[in-house]
Write a protein that holds these residues in place. Sequence first.
Motif, PDB file in Angstrom:
ATOM      1  N   LYS A   1       4.471   0.260  -1.861  1.00 35.30           N
ATOM      2  CA  LYS A   1       4.116   1.300  -2.440  1.00 35.30           C
ATOM      3  C   LYS A   1       2.793   0.594  -2.861  1.00 35.30           C
TER       4      LYS A   1
ATOM      5  N   ARG B   1       2.071   0.496   4.033  1.00 40.50           N
ATOM      6  CA  ARG B   1       1.686  -0.922   4.686  1.00 40.50           C
ATOM      7  C   ARG B   1       2.280  -1.945   3.954  1.00 40.50           C
TER       8      ARG B   1
ATOM      9  N   HIS C   1       0.499  -1.047  -0.234  1.00 41.69           N
ATOM     10  CA  HIS C   1       0.148  -0.159  -0.157  1.00 41.69           C
ATOM     11  C   HIS C   1       0.935   1.894  -0.386  1.00 41.69           C
TER      12      HIS C   1
ATOM     13  N   GLU D   1       4.125  -3.473   8.943  1.00 33.26           N
ATOM     14  CA  GLU D   1       5.398  -2.742   8.562  1.00 33.26           C
ATOM     15  C   GLU D   1       6.698  -3.538   7.910  1.00 33.26           C
TER      16      GLU D   1
ATOM     17  N   ASN E   1       1.001   3.707   1.710  1.00 32.29           N
ATOM     18  CA  ASN E   1       1.011   3.858   3.254  1.00 32.29           C
ATOM     19  C   ASN E   1       1.829   3.363   3.762  1.00 32.29           C
TER      20      ASN E   1
END
Length: 228
Positions: free
Chosen positions: A199, A84, A80, A102, A82
């Motif tokens: 990403k 994650r 993702h 993460e 953010n």
Amino acid sequence: MIDIPANWMEKIQNVDWSKVRESVKDYGPAIKVLQQTWSKESLLEISQGKLFVPDSVINEAIAKKIPEGGSVTGVTIKSHANGRLDIRAETKRVGPVELSGEIQEFIHEGDKSYMKYRVRSRNIPEHGLMSWIFSRVSLAMAERMVGHVELSDDLPISIRHNTVTVDYSKVLAESDFGKTEYQGHKLMDMLEIEGAKPKDGGIEFDTKLNVPDDVKKALVAVLADQLE
């Protein structure tokens, strides 16, 4: 880092291939490993410090490490924007297992190679399943840069609270990439991985290519030979 100009592919068209083949003819095994591990495009990305690997490529590599008839029938990741990284495992006993967290570290430097992942949930699945999942995820992530790595039954994995650390240095050292030298230099010493960040749609690896001056021209020429 290796010095490859932006127009290097155009210049390579003018290489005297007969001389190249003559100069590297004694490096047959190393050349084979190089060409199986890095394409000319991935070499360029690695040398520039960033290699983006789509989730689909990693998921395909994970699928190849899941035996038929086992209690886990599938493992997939989803990155993702953010930062994650979601992991989903399909199991026969408890159904789907979903994790989100993460990548705190993803490192390869010399004989040190490991991944550290923090699960962002209060409770994580039992340690045996976690070890099974992360052994496959970490090796699949590394394979775009180091080539095929055999899964080991004794891959060192530690789980402390919600942090999983996978040490893949031994299996990397025993791989074709780890055992191969080119002009007296170990391939695994030429590559460094300094981190990995999820990403949208894939993972971007921070890389560094430490190529001695006497290897630069031959390495570029060997990989460019795939153009013919």
